[in-house]
Design a protein around this motif. Structure first.
Motif, PDB file in Angstrom:
ATOM      1  N   UNK A   1      -7.422  -7.485  -4.816  1.00  0.00           N
ATOM      2  CA  UNK A   1      -7.344  -7.570  -6.270  1.00  0.00           C
ATOM      3  C   UNK A   1      -8.269  -6.493  -6.829  1.00  0.00           C
ATOM      4  N   UNK A   2      -7.729  -5.515  -7.559  1.00  0.00           N
ATOM      5  CA  UNK A   2      -8.568  -4.416  -8.044  1.00  0.00           C
ATOM      6  C   UNK A   2      -9.673  -4.864  -8.994  1.00  0.00           C
ATOM      7  N   UNK A   3      -9.494  -6.009  -9.624  1.00  0.00           N
ATOM      8  CA  UNK A   3     -10.530  -6.513 -10.532  1.00  0.00           C
ATOM      9  C   UNK A   3     -11.693  -7.147  -9.772  1.00  0.00           C
ATOM     10  N   UNK A   4     -11.508  -7.372  -8.487  1.00  0.00           N
ATOM     11  CA  UNK A   4     -12.562  -7.976  -7.677  1.00  0.00           C
ATOM     12  C   UNK A   4     -13.057  -7.029  -6.579  1.00  0.00           C
ATOM     13  N   UNK A   5     -12.744  -5.761  -6.712  1.00  0.00           N
ATOM     14  CA  UNK A   5     -13.153  -4.777  -5.705  1.00  0.00           C
ATOM     15  C   UNK A   5     -14.676  -4.648  -5.684  1.00  0.00           C
ATOM     16  N   UNK A   6     -15.215  -4.650  -4.489  1.00  0.00           N
ATOM     17  CA  UNK A   6     -16.654  -4.482  -4.289  1.00  0.00           C
ATOM     18  C   UNK A   6     -16.935  -3.031  -3.900  1.00  0.00           C
ATOM     19  N   UNK A   7     -18.194  -2.701  -3.839  1.00  0.00           N
ATOM     20  CA  UNK A   7     -18.576  -1.335  -3.485  1.00  0.00           C
ATOM     21  C   UNK A   7     -17.990  -0.912  -2.140  1.00  0.00           C
ATOM     22  N   UNK A   8     -17.995  -1.805  -1.172  1.00  0.00           N
ATOM     23  CA  UNK A   8     -17.442  -1.469   0.142  1.00  0.00           C
ATOM     24  C   UNK A   8     -15.946  -1.164   0.056  1.00  0.00           C
ATOM     25  N   UNK A   9     -15.242  -1.853  -0.844  1.00  0.00           N
ATOM     26  CA  UNK A   9     -13.817  -1.575  -1.042  1.00  0.00           C
ATOM     27  C   UNK A   9     -13.614  -0.176  -1.623  1.00  0.00           C
TER      28      UNK A   9
ATOM     29  N   UNK B   1      -2.904   1.509  -3.603  1.00  0.00           N
ATOM     30  CA  UNK B   1      -3.734   1.308  -2.416  1.00  0.00           C
ATOM     31  C   UNK B   1      -4.248  -0.131  -2.377  1.00  0.00           C
ATOM     32  N   UNK B   2      -4.717  -0.625  -3.517  1.00  0.00           N
ATOM     33  CA  UNK B   2      -5.232  -1.999  -3.595  1.00  0.00           C
ATOM     34  C   UNK B   2      -4.158  -3.005  -3.199  1.00  0.00           C
ATOM     35  N   UNK B   3      -2.945  -2.810  -3.690  1.00  0.00           N
ATOM     36  CA  UNK B   3      -1.846  -3.709  -3.355  1.00  0.00           C
ATOM     37  C   UNK B   3      -1.551  -3.668  -1.863  1.00  0.00           C
ATOM     38  N   UNK B   4      -1.575  -2.478  -1.276  1.00  0.00           N
ATOM     39  CA  UNK B   4      -1.327  -2.349   0.172  1.00  0.00           C
ATOM     40  C   UNK B   4      -2.423  -2.995   1.001  1.00  0.00           C
ATOM     41  N   UNK B   5      -3.616  -3.092   0.438  1.00  0.00           N
ATOM     42  CA  UNK B   5      -4.751  -3.715   1.128  1.00  0.00           C
ATOM     43  C   UNK B   5      -4.874  -5.201   0.804  1.00  0.00           C
ATOM     44  N   UNK B   6      -3.951  -5.723  -0.014  1.00  0.00           N
ATOM     45  CA  UNK B   6      -4.028  -7.110  -0.495  1.00  0.00           C
ATOM     46  C   UNK B   6      -5.362  -7.357  -1.186  1.00  0.00           C
TER      47      UNK B   6
END
Length: 88
Positions: free
Chosen positions: A55-63, A48-53
């Motif tokens: 970076x999973x290591x920089x995901x915020x709460x809103x993500x 999902x993260x890749x499809x959203x462009x």
């Protein structure tokens, strides 16, 4: 130690070593069926993260909130009942 299948679905990035270490550390907490299910859940999140462009290591709460909404609306997952429900 078995290599995670979750990372196989995530494209290589400049932080791929850090992501690999983070996934290994996270999965290292689990054994048996719990590890298999956690690996599967992580694979879905990384895809999902890749499809959203994203970076999973920089995901915020809103993500994460968008991801949970996607799980409910698109994947038709039901909200967990583990945190409420039973009064005793």
């Amino acid at each position: 130690m078995t290599t995670s299948t979750a990372l196989q679905s995530y494209p290589t990035s400049s932080d791929s070593h850090l992501l690999t270490a983070a996934v290994a550390a996270y999965l290292g907490r689990y054994r048996g069926q719990s590890r298999i299910h956690t690996d599967s859940d992580l694979k879905v999140f990384l895809r999902w993260s890749a499809n959203q462009a994203l970076d999973p290591l920089r995901a915020a709460r809103t993500d994460i909130e968008r991801y949970v909404r996607w799980l409910q609306d698109v994947r038709l997952y039901q909200p967990s009942t583990g945190s409420g429900g039973c009064p005793w």
